[in-house]
Design a protein around this motif. Structure first.
Motif, PDB file in Angstrom:
ATOM      1  N   MET A   1     -28.299   6.642-135.721  1.00  0.00           N
ATOM      2  CA  MET A   1     -28.618   8.077-135.755  1.00  0.00           C
ATOM      3  C   MET A   1     -27.356   8.901-135.574  1.00  0.00           C
ATOM      4  O   MET A   1     -26.459   8.528-134.828  1.00  0.00           O
ATOM      5  N   THR A   2     -27.303  10.051-136.223  1.00  0.00           N
ATOM      6  CA  THR A   2     -26.141  10.919-136.139  1.00  0.00           C
ATOM      7  C   THR A   2     -26.287  11.908-134.981  1.00  0.00           C
ATOM      8  O   THR A   2     -27.387  12.136-134.460  1.00  0.00           O
ATOM      9  N   LEU A   3     -25.156  12.503-134.618  1.00  0.00           N
ATOM     10  CA  LEU A   3     -25.172  13.524-133.577  1.00  0.00           C
ATOM     11  C   LEU A   3     -26.048  14.699-134.003  1.00  0.00           C
ATOM     12  O   LEU A   3     -26.776  15.276-133.179  1.00  0.00           O
ATOM     13  N   ALA A   4     -26.012  15.057-135.272  1.00  0.00           N
ATOM     14  CA  ALA A   4     -26.832  16.167-135.770  1.00  0.00           C
ATOM     15  C   ALA A   4     -28.321  15.901-135.566  1.00  0.00           C
ATOM     16  O   ALA A   4     -29.086  16.816-135.238  1.00  0.00           O
ATOM     17  N   ALA A   5     -28.747  14.630-135.734  1.00  0.00           N
ATOM     18  CA  ALA A   5     -30.155  14.279-135.538  1.00  0.00           C
ATOM     19  C   ALA A   5     -30.554  14.463-134.076  1.00  0.00           C
ATOM     20  O   ALA A   5     -31.637  14.989-133.776  1.00  0.00           O
ATOM     21  N   PHE A   6     -29.670  14.045-133.159  1.00  0.00           N
ATOM     22  CA  PHE A   6     -29.964  14.212-131.736  1.00  0.00           C
ATOM     23  C   PHE A   6     -30.014  15.691-131.353  1.00  0.00           C
ATOM     24  O   PHE A   6     -30.874  16.104-130.562  1.00  0.00           O
ATOM     25  N   VAL A   7     -29.099  16.481-131.915  1.00  0.00           N
ATOM     26  CA  VAL A   7     -29.090  17.918-131.627  1.00  0.00           C
ATOM     27  C   VAL A   7     -30.374  18.571-132.140  1.00  0.00           C
ATOM     28  O   VAL A   7     -30.970  19.424-131.467  1.00  0.00           O
ATOM     29  N   ALA A   8     -30.828  18.163-133.319  1.00  0.00           N
ATOM     30  CA  ALA A   8     -32.066  18.717-133.880  1.00  0.00           C
ATOM     31  C   ALA A   8     -33.256  18.392-132.982  1.00  0.00           C
ATOM     32  O   ALA A   8     -34.094  19.261-132.699  1.00  0.00           O
ATOM     33  N   ILE A   9     -33.329  17.135-132.520  1.00  0.00           N
ATOM     34  CA  ILE A   9     -34.417  16.739-131.619  1.00  0.00           C
ATOM     35  C   ILE A   9     -34.351  17.549-130.323  1.00  0.00           C
ATOM     36  O   ILE A   9     -35.373  18.032-129.816  1.00  0.00           O
ATOM     37  N   TYR A  10     -33.143  17.711-129.798  1.00  0.00           N
ATOM     38  CA  TYR A  10     -32.963  18.472-128.555  1.00  0.00           C
ATOM     39  C   TYR A  10     -33.466  19.906-128.710  1.00  0.00           C
ATOM     40  O   TYR A  10     -34.234  20.404-127.878  1.00  0.00           O
ATOM     41  N   LEU A  11     -33.072  20.575-129.780  1.00  0.00           N
ATOM     42  CA  LEU A  11     -33.434  21.985-129.951  1.00  0.00           C
ATOM     43  C   LEU A  11     -34.923  22.161-130.234  1.00  0.00           C
ATOM     44  O   LEU A  11     -35.566  23.073-129.679  1.00  0.00           O
ATOM     45  N   VAL A  12     -35.478  21.308-131.071  1.00  0.00           N
ATOM     46  CA  VAL A  12     -36.905  21.414-131.400  1.00  0.00           C
ATOM     47  C   VAL A  12     -37.756  21.153-130.159  1.00  0.00           C
ATOM     48  O   VAL A  12     -38.714  21.887-129.875  1.00  0.00           O
ATOM     49  N   HIS A  13     -37.389  20.117-129.407  1.00  0.00           N
ATOM     50  CA  HIS A  13     -38.187  19.821-128.221  1.00  0.00           C
ATOM     51  C   HIS A  13     -37.985  20.867-127.127  1.00  0.00           C
ATOM     52  O   HIS A  13     -38.929  21.200-126.397  1.00  0.00           O
ATOM     53  N   LEU A  14     -36.773  21.397-126.992  1.00  0.00           N
ATOM     54  CA  LEU A  14     -36.538  22.436-125.993  1.00  0.00           C
ATOM     55  C   LEU A  14     -37.428  23.640-126.256  1.00  0.00           C
ATOM     56  O   LEU A  14     -37.999  24.221-125.326  1.00  0.00           O
ATOM     57  N   ALA A  15     -37.575  24.013-127.527  1.00  0.00           N
ATOM     58  CA  ALA A  15     -38.450  25.134-127.870  1.00  0.00           C
ATOM     59  C   ALA A  15     -39.886  24.846-127.449  1.00  0.00           C
ATOM     60  O   ALA A  15     -40.595  25.730-126.957  1.00  0.00           O
ATOM     61  N   ALA A  16     -40.323  23.591-127.635  1.00  0.00           N
ATOM     62  CA  ALA A  16     -41.679  23.217-127.221  1.00  0.00           C
ATOM     63  C   ALA A  16     -41.800  23.219-125.703  1.00  0.00           C
ATOM     64  O   ALA A  16     -42.825  23.628-125.148  1.00  0.00           O
ATOM     65  N   ALA A  17     -40.757  22.760-125.004  1.00  0.00           N
ATOM     66  CA  ALA A  17     -40.815  22.653-123.543  1.00  0.00           C
ATOM     67  C   ALA A  17     -40.901  24.010-122.868  1.00  0.00           C
ATOM     68  O   ALA A  17     -41.584  24.164-121.842  1.00  0.00           O
ATOM     69  N   ILE A  18     -40.198  25.012-123.425  1.00  0.00           N
ATOM     70  CA  ILE A  18     -40.172  26.318-122.756  1.00  0.00           C
ATOM     71  C   ILE A  18     -41.334  27.215-123.169  1.00  0.00           C
ATOM     72  O   ILE A  18     -41.530  28.273-122.574  1.00  0.00           O
ATOM     73  N   SER A  19     -42.125  26.786-124.163  1.00  0.00           N
ATOM     74  CA  SER A  19     -43.273  27.607-124.546  1.00  0.00           C
ATOM     75  C   SER A  19     -44.301  27.604-123.413  1.00  0.00           C
ATOM     76  O   SER A  19     -44.539  26.585-122.778  1.00  0.00           O
ATOM     77  N   PRO A  20     -44.905  28.762-123.121  1.00  0.00           N
ATOM     78  CA  PRO A  20     -45.849  28.852-122.002  1.00  0.00           C
ATOM     79  C   PRO A  20     -47.018  27.883-122.154  1.00  0.00           C
ATOM     80  O   PRO A  20     -47.557  27.708-123.245  1.00  0.00           O
TER      81      PRO A  20
END
Length: 205
Positions: A1-20
């Motif tokens: 896996m590339t660094l870009a793939a990990f960054v994408a997973i991080y950002l997408v999941h972070l958005a889900a985590a902070i949603s009320p």
């Protein structure tokens, strides 16, 4: 896996985590009523619960729900019942004055009990199941190496636990606490009402 793939997973999941949602709501209330340390233990459980959903997704959660859709329905109603039960407890005890000493039931719940409550709150909410079973899997290559799964789970835990630690900290501050004491009944019933609405929304959608 590339660094870009990990960054994408991080950002997408972070958005889900902070949603009320129920997890964020309980982290806020625990920090407010019981303090930052206890709110942090709850956040650890929330992070572990998110990891449990992620592991289930990686091992075929989406396939299971397609094969046995009734399972998702059962899970949805069980989760809704749990959230409505928590809402009832908040609403019922809202008029009671806040004692600096925790109620016996709460004080008996140590760090492990708070962790389990965080896990239960996450597992009772099928919203993460939908996220991990659909959006999340589109970012994970089908033949990712074993080490990549460990990194992905670490990202998920850090996002969910870290965000809810921040929430618990904000709501544990003395200024926040003073505002809460002035409007305790109203705030507790707002928390309870929101949690009940989340439970009803879960049951009806």
């Amino acid at each position: 896996m590339t660094l870009a793939a990990f960054v994408a997973i991080y950002l997408v999941h972070l958005a889900a985590a902070i949603s009320p949602g129920p997890a964020v709501l309980l982290a806020a209330r625990t920090g407010l009523r019981e303090g930052f340390a206890r709110g942090s233990w709850l956040a650890v459980g929330i992070g572990l619960g998110a990891c449990a959903w992620a592991v289930a997704a990686l091992f075929g959660l989406a396939v299971l729900f397609r094969v046995a859709p009734a399972l998702l329905t059962v899970l949805k109603f069980a989760g809704a019942a749990y959230l409505i039960y928590l809402a009832y407890k908040m609403w019922r005890h809202a008029p009671e004055p806040l004692d600096d000493r925790l109620p016996e039931e709460t004080s008996a719940r140590g760090p492990l009990g708070l962790v389990w409550q965080g896990i239960a709150t996450q597992l009772a909410n099928p919203k993460p199941a939908v996220f991990f079973g659909t959006i999340f899997l589109t970012f994970v290559p089908p033949h990712a190496p074993a080490w990549a799964y460990g990194v992905i789970l670490a990202i998920i835990f850090i996002n969910d636990a870290g965000w809810n630690v921040i929430v618990a900290r904000i709501f544990s501050l003395e200024r926040t606490r003073r505002g809460y004491l002035a409007l305790k009944t109203t705030i507790d019933r707002i928390f309870g009402g929101l949690l009940a609405l989340l439970g009803l929304k879960l049951a009806l959608t």
